[in-house]
Enzyme design. Structure first.
Site, mmCIF file in Angstrom:
data_model
loop_
_atom_site.group_PDB
_atom_site.id
_atom_site.type_symbol
_atom_site.label_atom_id
_atom_site.label_comp_id
_atom_site.label_asym_id
_atom_site.label_seq_id
_atom_site.Cartn_x
_atom_site.Cartn_y
_atom_site.Cartn_z
ATOM 1 N N LYS A 111 8.141 -7.248 4.290
ATOM 2 C CA LYS A 111 7.815 -8.223 3.586
ATOM 3 C C LYS A 111 6.940 -9.396 4.116
ATOM 4 C CE LYS A 111 12.166 -9.514 3.138
ATOM 5 N NZ LYS A 111 12.840 -8.567 3.825
ATOM 6 N N GLY A 112 6.729 -9.780 5.332
ATOM 7 C CA GLY A 112 5.978 -10.481 5.838
ATOM 8 C C GLY A 112 4.593 -10.350 5.773
ATOM 9 N N GLY A 159 13.114 -12.350 10.565
ATOM 10 C CA GLY A 159 11.824 -12.457 11.042
ATOM 11 C C GLY A 159 10.682 -11.633 10.333
ATOM 12 N N HIS A 160 9.951 -12.156 10.031
ATOM 13 C CA HIS A 160 8.608 -11.757 9.286
ATOM 14 C C HIS A 160 7.475 -11.569 10.145
ATOM 15 C CE1 HIS A 160 10.328 -13.065 5.124
ATOM 16 N NE2 HIS A 160 11.063 -11.891 5.726
ATOM 17 N N LEU A 177 3.425 3.929 5.252
ATOM 18 C CA LEU A 177 3.405 5.371 4.831
ATOM 19 C C LEU A 177 3.088 5.944 5.778
ATOM 20 C CD1 LEU A 177 3.486 7.359 2.466
ATOM 21 C CD2 LEU A 177 0.916 6.589 1.952
ATOM 22 N N ASP A 228 13.810 -5.798 6.832
ATOM 23 C CA ASP A 228 12.901 -5.013 7.756
ATOM 24 C C ASP A 228 12.270 -4.135 7.076
ATOM 25 O OD1 ASP A 228 14.214 -6.108 10.003
ATOM 26 O OD2 ASP A 228 15.881 -4.607 9.734
ATOM 27 N N GLN A 265 15.797 -11.019 4.484
ATOM 28 C CA GLN A 265 16.526 -9.735 4.508
ATOM 29 C C GLN A 265 16.289 -8.904 3.456
ATOM 30 O OE1 GLN A 265 18.488 -12.989 5.004
ATOM 31 N NE2 GLN A 265 18.371 -12.900 7.162
#
Length: 428
Positions: free
Chosen positions: A16-17, A40-41, A332, A13, A224
């Site tokens: 990365k997507g 899930g991305h 951020l 989470d 992951q």
């Protein structure tokens, strides 16, 4: 032979997507190497949100070749549903999506076993998605799995399924006092997907080898995160595959000598879903604010994520384990309204400070985080296009993390949209 791996540095989470979507602009091939539709991305562009579970995140860039590798376990129904959604969004898949003919298939009884074990009082609760990922990998390791290439031989597939079914039904009956759906109905469901699967499968190892020999740029997509790796994560509260960078070699058939660089993706704070130790987890207003500001709910399950401060012990472990040479930091902007930020640099347990990741879960569960403190900035970072445009305290936080971790940030994400990103270098 430009080959790069993008890997999560925490418990998944990490965003990365988005990062893979952006880096796909520089690549010719994007290849997924591990996991299943438990991952899930989420990708956001032009005001629309897209969630992918199996298909590589580079699919939204026209002309890019996307590969699902042999290390991925595939639920045919979930895959075809995802393909249908992309087609409805006018995303062309033909000639662009190739599925490994060595990938293992998730069968209906895998999900049944997954949910049964997770809900049983006889087994330790892991916090899985219940989608059959672990049982499918277990069959793969037990050499009884059914692969996508088996669709080419209907008689062999049926014989193998019948053999597996007898064993599975006996176990399920003994454990839970119930019967699985009839074998014939499972076979018929499998055959509903045969035509589509056969259209898209191929020898992806040969394909990737040829692409690399032609000096094409290959981006390997992980799922992951490092702390969920079955060998190196917080075992047994992990996934069932190698989510670290080494999984790219085994899950795609790319020799490790051909991987040029590894980029780690990490949040500006830490989250995890499911059970297991989480040293910097917050059970106070700061934790709630992180969840609310970061919209920390699973893209696959919708479950609220556990939230805590940035854990540099986890990050250093991920850097060394994966061979990470550059990082991308995400979310951020979620920290924009905090007065004080904390970064964990060690775990204090029975009078000793651990700065390296211990295997012993008792240390992770009962150790006291050792924190370094940073001042918040209480200003928006969302519109910053360059590092110099960030608030001074935000720059100090980023610089502080780089000093603690020993490597720099290739990208700084300040929002979910593609343009809410500060780029500080190229991938290749």
């Amino acid at each position: 032979m430009p080959v790069a791996v993008v890997v999560g540095m925490q418990w998944g989470d990490e965003g990365k997507g988005k990062i893979i979507d952006l880096l796909s602009e520089e690549a010719d091939v994007i290849a997924r190497y591990a996991g299943g539709h438990n991952a899930g991305h989420t990708i956001v562009f032009d005001g629309n949100q897209h969630i992918l579970h199996l298909i590589p995140s580079g699919i939204f860039h026209p002309g890019k070749l996307c590969i699902i590798g042999n290390g991925v376990v595939i639920d045919p129904a979930a895959l075809i549903h995802e393909m249908d959604l992309l087609k409805k969004a006018n995303i062309d898949l033909d000639g662009r999506l190739i599925i490994s003919d060595r990938a293992n298939i998730i069968l209906p009884y895998h999900g049944t076993f997954d949910k049964g074990r997770e809900n049983s009082n006889n087994f330790e609760k892991i916090g899985t998605t219940g989608r059959g990922i672990g049982p499918s990998y277990a069959d793969k390791i037990a050499r009884s799995g059914i692969r996508t290439c088996d669709y080419r031989n209907e008689r062999y597939l049926k014989k193998k399924l019948e053999s597996n079914y007898q064993e599975k039904n006996s176990i399920f009956r003994d454990l839970y006092g119930k019967e699985l759906p009839p074998c014939e109905s499972i076979f018929e469901d499998l055959m509903d997907y045969q035509e589509t699967i056969l259209k898209y499968i191929g020898d992806t190892h040969v394909l990737l080898r040829n692409e690399i020999e032609q000096n094409k740029k290959v981006l390997c997509e992980g799922a992951q995160g490092t702390m969920l790796d079955v060998d190196h994560g917080t075992y047994p509260f992990v996934t069932s595959s190698n989510s670290t960078s080494g999984g790219a070699s085994t899950g795609l058939g790319i020799p490790p000598t051909q991987i040029d660089r590894v980029v780690g993706v990490i949040k500006a704070y830490t989250t995890r879903v499911g059970e297991g130790p989480f040293p910097t987890e917050l059970h106070d207003e700061d934790g709630e604010r992180l969840r609310d500001e970061g919209r920390e709910f699973g893209s696959t399950t919708g479950r609220p994520r556990r939230c805590g401060w940035f854990d540099a012990v986890v990050a250093r472990y991920a850097i060394r384990l994966n061979g990470i040479d550059a990082m991308a930091i995400t979310k951020l902007d979620v920290l924009d309204r905090f007065n004080t930020l904390r970064v964990c640099t060690g775990y204090k347990y029975k009078g000793k400070v651990y700065e390296e990741m211990p295997a012993d879960l008792d240390i992770l569960e009962n150790g006291e985080p050792v924190y370094t403190q940073f001042e918040g900035w209480n200003q928006s970072t969302v519109k910053a296009e360059k590092f110099d445009q960030l608030p001074d305290n935000a720059k100090q936080y980023i610089d502080g993390l780089q000093n603690i971790l020993g490597i720099g940030f290739l990208m700084i994400s300040t929002g979910p949209e593609r343009n809410q990103t500060i780029r500080q270098g190229a991938l290749f």
